[in-house]
Design an enzyme around this catalytic site. Structure first.
Site, PDB file in Angstrom:
ATOM      1  N   TYR A   1     -18.887  13.487   1.039  1.00 20.44           N
ATOM      2  CA  TYR A   1     -19.894  12.654   0.460  1.00 20.44           C
ATOM      3  C   TYR A   1     -20.783  12.181   1.764  1.00 20.44           C
ATOM      4  CZ  TYR A   1     -22.108   8.093  -0.615  1.00 20.44           C
ATOM      5  OH  TYR A   1     -23.042   7.106  -0.864  1.00 20.44           O
TER       6      TYR A   1
ATOM      7  N   ARG B   1     -12.697 -14.771   1.924  1.00 20.04           N
ATOM      8  CA  ARG B   1     -12.537 -13.545   2.820  1.00 20.04           C
ATOM      9  C   ARG B   1     -11.253 -13.126   2.988  1.00 20.04           C
ATOM     10  NH1 ARG B   1     -13.482 -13.619   8.201  1.00 20.04           N
ATOM     11  NH2 ARG B   1     -14.675 -15.571   8.202  1.00 20.04           N
TER      12      ARG B   1
HETATM   13  C1  LIG Z   1     -16.612  10.838  -3.156  1.00 21.36           C
HETATM   14  C2  LIG Z   1     -17.514   9.210  -2.616  1.00 21.36           C
HETATM   15  N1  LIG Z   1     -16.615   8.543  -1.848  1.00 21.36           N
HETATM   16  C3  LIG Z   1     -17.393   7.337  -1.523  1.00 21.36           C
HETATM   17  C4  LIG Z   1     -18.683   6.973  -1.946  1.00 21.36           C
HETATM   18  C5  LIG Z   1     -19.139   5.680  -1.497  1.00 21.36           C
HETATM   19  O1  LIG Z   1     -19.098   4.820  -2.470  1.00 21.36           O
HETATM   20  P1  LIG Z   1     -20.145   3.228  -2.772  1.00 21.36           P
HETATM   21  O2  LIG Z   1     -21.247   3.829  -3.015  1.00 21.36           O
HETATM   22  O3  LIG Z   1     -19.394   2.454  -3.652  1.00 21.36           O
HETATM   23  O4  LIG Z   1     -20.271   2.678  -1.257  1.00 21.36           O
HETATM   24  C6  LIG Z   1     -19.224   7.786  -2.872  1.00 21.36           C
HETATM   25  C7  LIG Z   1     -20.589   7.552  -3.567  1.00 21.36           C
HETATM   26  O5  LIG Z   1     -21.317   8.267  -4.135  1.00 21.36           O
HETATM   27  C8  LIG Z   1     -18.550   9.037  -3.255  1.00 21.36           C
HETATM   28  O6  LIG Z   1     -19.333   9.798  -4.139  1.00 21.36           O
END
Ligand SMILES: Cc1ncc(COP(=O)(O)O)c(C=O)c1O
Length: 379
Positions: A98, A46
């Protein structure tokens, strides 16, 4: 070193001990200590693991960064970084973001009384106007998910520096192959390595890269405390996927440009979002700050009924919540990546019931266009 060589040779990709052509999987939780009072590099997985440390060094080198930290997912990386904020602080974020990042804001940051403002990312002065006495951080995602909006990274980071704010950039859509935010003034780069960095839709992973030692220490300690580490098997797979980043991303971007053009000329499609198109608002900024347009695009149909017709008729793309794989992936932001966002918030941001996101893969472009064409004919 040119960038396609850099993808393979700017970090140690073979095992120093044996010469093995790939870094071995150190599938262990803990490490024997000869001397319990002495410091040793690896103690407990970890806190750090040799396989994971190799991945961290690889992605850091591609981002022109000194320090990389690998996480169990992009969201684990984002939450560890956002939780550097304390109760009473304020953060400014891009409007188009996102859905999972939005959920962290609503479900966690606001619970800890951390204030959040969303701004029109395309207007650099909007970021400046939003700064308050308690502002501590700015958060950029460019091109953004799902509308491919472009933030002027350099300009917004100048504003951040003048006001002593930490700047964060989610570089998932571009990857270090097309865009290096640290070189443009960003303090911390974040990746959902689940997407293009791994590229094969078989790993969930996140990465943070920075040149700032103090920030690295704070984020690392956050990770040790919260526990969102990357597993060894996934780290190894990510390292393997990384080696083909250049060929994958070059091919899928070429395809995406052709598909964006085809869709933009289609009479049933009112709007296409991709920075390669002359009509795209942020195109000039994109040309200045990145060496490509990426292979994620979105387009609009008139309504949900048409969307369902297209999804029913399409053959090649995977219909899934993700992007950045070698296979094309079609998704519906309204109910998928942004399903958790209230409808009114989606409407305000331009995420309509007619919006479809396509992550273009490395298939033959003509096959993909023919498939879209036959699906659009059913509408
Ligand atoms: C631009 C962006 N950032 C972060 C993420 C989150 O990533 P994860 O699904 O690996 O947690 C995504 C997921 O689609 C994304 O499109």
């Amino acid at each position: 070193m040119k960038k396609d060589t850099k993808v393979l040779h700017s970090y140690e990709m073979k095992d120093k001990l044996t010469g093995a052509a790939s870094i071995p999987k150190y599938q262990v939780s803990t490490f024997h200590q000869e001397n319990i009072l002495a410091n040793q590099e690896f103690v407990y997985s970890r806190f750090g693991n040799p396989t994971i440390s190799s991945v961290e060094k690889a992605v850091a080198s591609l981002e022109n960064g000194k320090y990389g930290i690998a996480f169990s997912s992009g969201v684990a990386a984002i939450s560890s970084v956002l939780l550097l904020l304390s109760s009473g602080d304020h953060i400014i974020m891009c409007n188009d973001i996102y859905g999972g990042t939005y959920a962290i804001v609503k479900d966690i940051l606001e619970k800890f009384s951390i204030e959040v403002s969303f701004v029109d990312e395309e207007d650099s002065s909007a970021w400046e106007k939003e700064i308050r006495e308690n502002t501590k951080m700015i958060y950029i995602e460019t091109p953004s998910n799902p509308l491919l909006k472009i933030t002027d990274i350099k300009r917004v980071c100048e504003i951040a520096k003048q006001n002593e704010l930490i700047s964060i950039c989610d570089n998932t859509f571009m990857t270090p192959y097309f865009q290096n935010p640290l070189d443009l003034g960003v303090d911390v780069v974040i990746h959902s390595a689940t997407k293009f960095l791994n590229g094969h839709s078989d790993v969930v992973a996140g990465l943070v890269v920075t040149n700032n030692r103090a920030l690295q220490e704070r984020i690392k300690s956050q990770q040790v405390n919260l526990g969102g580490i990357l597993g060894v098997e996934d780290g190894w797979l990510l390292m393997r996927g990384l080696k083909t980043l250049a060929v994958r991303i070059e091919k899928s971007e070429l395809n995406a440009k052709k598909i964006a053009k085809y869709l933009a000329n289609h009479p049933k499609i009112p709007k296409v979002h991709h920075p390669s198109l002359k009509s795209h608002i942020g195109r000039e900024v994109q040309l200045n700050q990145a060496s490509g347009f990426g292979s994620v695009l979105s387009f609009e149909l008139k309504n949900q009924e048409q969307v369902l017709q297209l999804f029913n008729a399409i053959n090649y793309p995977l219909v899934a919540v993700s992007l950045g794989g070698v296979e094309s992936i079609l998704s519906y932001p309204w109910s998928m990546s942004h399903g958790g966002m209230p409808s009114s918030e989606k409407q305000n941001r331009g995420i309509t019931k007619g919006l479809i996101r396509l992550s273009v893969g490395i298939e033959n472009a003509q096959d993909l266009i023919q498939d879209l064409d036959q699906a659009l004919k059913t509408i």
